[in-house]
Design an enzyme around this catalytic site. Structure first.
Site, PDB file in Angstrom:
ATOM      1  N   SER A 276      21.201 -49.029 -18.963  1.00 42.75           N
ATOM      2  CA  SER A 276      19.797 -49.283 -19.278  1.00 42.75           C
ATOM      3  C   SER A 276      18.986 -48.063 -18.842  1.00 42.75           C
ATOM      4  O   SER A 276      19.290 -47.436 -17.823  1.00 42.75           O
ATOM      5  CB  SER A 276      19.338 -50.527 -18.524  1.00 42.75           C
ATOM      6  OG  SER A 276      17.935 -50.504 -18.362  1.00 42.75           O
ATOM      7  N   LYS A 282      22.635 -51.790 -14.691  1.00 43.60           N
ATOM      8  CA  LYS A 282      23.121 -52.400 -15.932  1.00 43.60           C
ATOM      9  C   LYS A 282      24.280 -51.660 -16.577  1.00 43.60           C
ATOM     10  O   LYS A 282      24.346 -50.446 -16.577  1.00 43.60           O
ATOM     11  CB  LYS A 282      21.976 -52.465 -16.967  1.00 43.60           C
ATOM     12  CG  LYS A 282      20.882 -53.454 -16.655  1.00 43.60           C
ATOM     13  CD  LYS A 282      21.329 -54.909 -16.664  1.00 43.60           C
ATOM     14  CE  LYS A 282      21.674 -55.407 -18.054  1.00 43.60           C
ATOM     15  NZ  LYS A 282      20.484 -55.616 -18.876  1.00 43.60           N
ATOM     16  N   GLU A 289      27.738 -56.230 -28.992  1.00 45.00           N
ATOM     17  CA  GLU A 289      26.434 -56.693 -29.501  1.00 45.00           C
ATOM     18  C   GLU A 289      26.135 -56.112 -30.882  1.00 45.00           C
ATOM     19  O   GLU A 289      25.677 -56.813 -31.783  1.00 45.00           O
ATOM     20  CB  GLU A 289      25.322 -56.290 -28.531  1.00 45.00           C
ATOM     21  CG  GLU A 289      25.368 -57.057 -27.228  1.00 45.00           C
ATOM     22  CD  GLU A 289      24.330 -56.523 -26.264  1.00 45.00           C
ATOM     23  OE1 GLU A 289      23.354 -57.228 -25.995  1.00 45.00           O
ATOM     24  OE2 GLU A 289      24.485 -55.375 -25.783  1.00 45.00           O
TER      25      GLU A 289
END
Ligand code: ARG
Length: 456
Positions: A276, A282, A289
């Site tokens: 991130s 993260k 995804e």
């Protein structure tokens, strides 16, 4: 003036040329367009529709054009609309009147139909290789981790203990059906439409069967109107790819869940994740995804083509030029997914200890208890309700089935024997499910052996 400009007095408006061109996307058909044209002129010469020398000259020039296109040494322009016009006009540019014979007994309507079929046939073969390679990776993964156990889910609730390999092999089945569908689609696609002309066939003495043979089509199409109007083969392919996309999306969702802190069943390799820009801790499962996201495109491409064909009067209508955008997007999307996915699965680490700890949830063995009662002669519905009241008892008394004494257990299950106290080992639970297709160790071994042989 365009090659079809005989009856026109004005040049095409520039905006209209931009609006109607397809060269920006159909140029990828050039190899197949040229292969189709070579088979076509061979036939024209055999049938004495054009001189043999002309056929040879056209073939020679077509191969040169192909080389130039291959090398990127060819100039495209929207004035020439599409790939067919580019190639024909380049040919005429070199050979003049001789080159102008190539389009005898042919229309772009049957030409584009044969090009797309030839192109898709190759693409299906490439996709099949990729799907099968991906299946092999999944099977290898299943074999490496074949002892790992995990909770199996229905309704995303703990259901029964299963082997992690069994879960992966479920996807091998899905991708196996995807491959079957692609092969099946290839059968109906492998019919040769050339010779249909614009709509009604030809007055010239063409020999379609010999063209089909040269281009390795299994047969010729039977009806010229259908031949130029039909896009079923593309609809089938896009349906197959949409279903494939659904499978990828489901697998992606599993992987996204498994790699979450809540599940913590797998760790994806760093090189298949991104971080991130804000939150330093993260590590996101982006490939999974995006694959879930890209599968929406596959469904969308199918809808585009279905909607395009709906309500089209026979036969060819220019609407059909847009089919290629949906077809190419679907192929590129499926190919991209199949290019990255195998590596992600191969490098994914499973957290077998944590998965096993979650699989040791004694409630996962509730069905085993009910089936144990069936073995003792209790009707299944009664057994189900006995175990149900045991679950209720445990919840109410803030305890758990594996902690009960036989006496406590008998309050809910009067038929319970000593053996019931030992039903809570997750490995033993898996080992008992040896029915065909079950999650038992031997059943899973059989599945692995089946796929290894199939995919060898
Ligand atoms: N570019 C056209 C297509 O992709 C080729 C066929 C055009 N035929 C025609 N009569 N305008 O569909």
């Amino acid at each position: 003036m365009a090659l079809w400009g005989g009856r026109f007095e004005e040049e095409t408006n520039r905006e209209v040329a931009k609006y109607t061109e397809s060269i920006s996307f159909d140029r990828r058909l050039f190899r197949h367009d040229i292969a189709g044209s070579i088979a076509h002129v061979h036939m024209l010469a055999r049938q004495n529709i054009i001189p043999q020398a002309t056929s040879e000259a056209i073939e020679r020039e077509l191969l040169k054009i192909r080389d130039r296109m291959e090398k990127g040494d060819f100039e495209y322009s929207i004035e020439l609309e599409d790939i067919h016009m580019h190639i024909e006009s380049a040919l005429i540019g070199v050979l003049g009147a001789e080159g102008a014979r190539v389009h005898s007994a042919r229309s772009r309507n049957d030409q584009v139909a044969v090009d797309v079929r030839l192109y898709l046939r190759d693409q299906i073969d490439l996709l099949l290789e990729k799907v099968e390679f991906f299946q092999k990776i999944l099977v290898e993964r299943a074999e490496t981790d074949k002892r790992a156990i995990m909770p199996g889910f229905t309704h995303l609730q703990h259901a029964q203990v299963v082997l992690f390999a069994h879960h992966l092999l479920a996807y091998v089945e899905m991708f196996g059906r995807d491959a079957e569908r692609l092969r099946d689609c290839r059968v109906r696609l492998n019919r040769m439409p050339l010779g249909a002309g614009a709509i009604a066939g030809s007055t010239l003495p063409i020999d379609r069967a010999s063209v089909a043979e040269e281009l390795h089509f299994a047969e010729v199409t039977r009806n010229s109107m259908d031949s130029v109007a039909d896009r079923d083969f593309a609809l089938e392919l896009l349906s197959d790819l949409a279903i494939f996309g659904i499978h990828i999306s489901r697998l992606s969702e599993d992987i996204i869940l498994w790699s979450s802190q809540e599940f913590d069943f797998v760790e994806l390799s760093d090189d298949y994740c991104t971080g991130s820009s804000l939150m330093p801790q993260k590590k996101n499962p982006d490939v999974a995804e995006l694959s879930r996201g890209k599968s929406a495109r596959l469904t969308g491409d199918l809808m585009t083509l279905l909607t395009m064909c709906k309500g089209l009067p026979l036969t060819y209508n220019r609407d059909l030029q847009e089919d290629k955008l949906a077809i190419f997007d679907a192929l590129d999307t499926a190919t991209a997914i199949l290019t990255v996915y195998p590596g992600m699965i191969a490098k994914m680490k499973i957290k077998a200890d944590h998965m096993r700890a979650r699989a040791a949830d004694p409630y996962l063995m509730a069905t085993d208890m009910a089936e144990e009662l069936v073995r003792l002669g209790v009707p299944f519905r009664t057994a189900h309700s006995r175990v149900g009241s045991l679950v209720k008892y445990c919840r109410e008394n803030n305890t758990s089935p594996e902690k009960l004494t036989l006496a406590q257990m008998r309050e809910s299950i009067p038929e319970a024997t000593e053996a019931f106290l030992n039903l809570f080992d997750p490995e033993a639970s898996v080992a008992k499910r040896e029915s065909e297709g079950g999650t038992g160790f031997r059943s899973v071994e059989r599945q692995i052996a089946y796929w290894k042989e199939r995919l060898a």
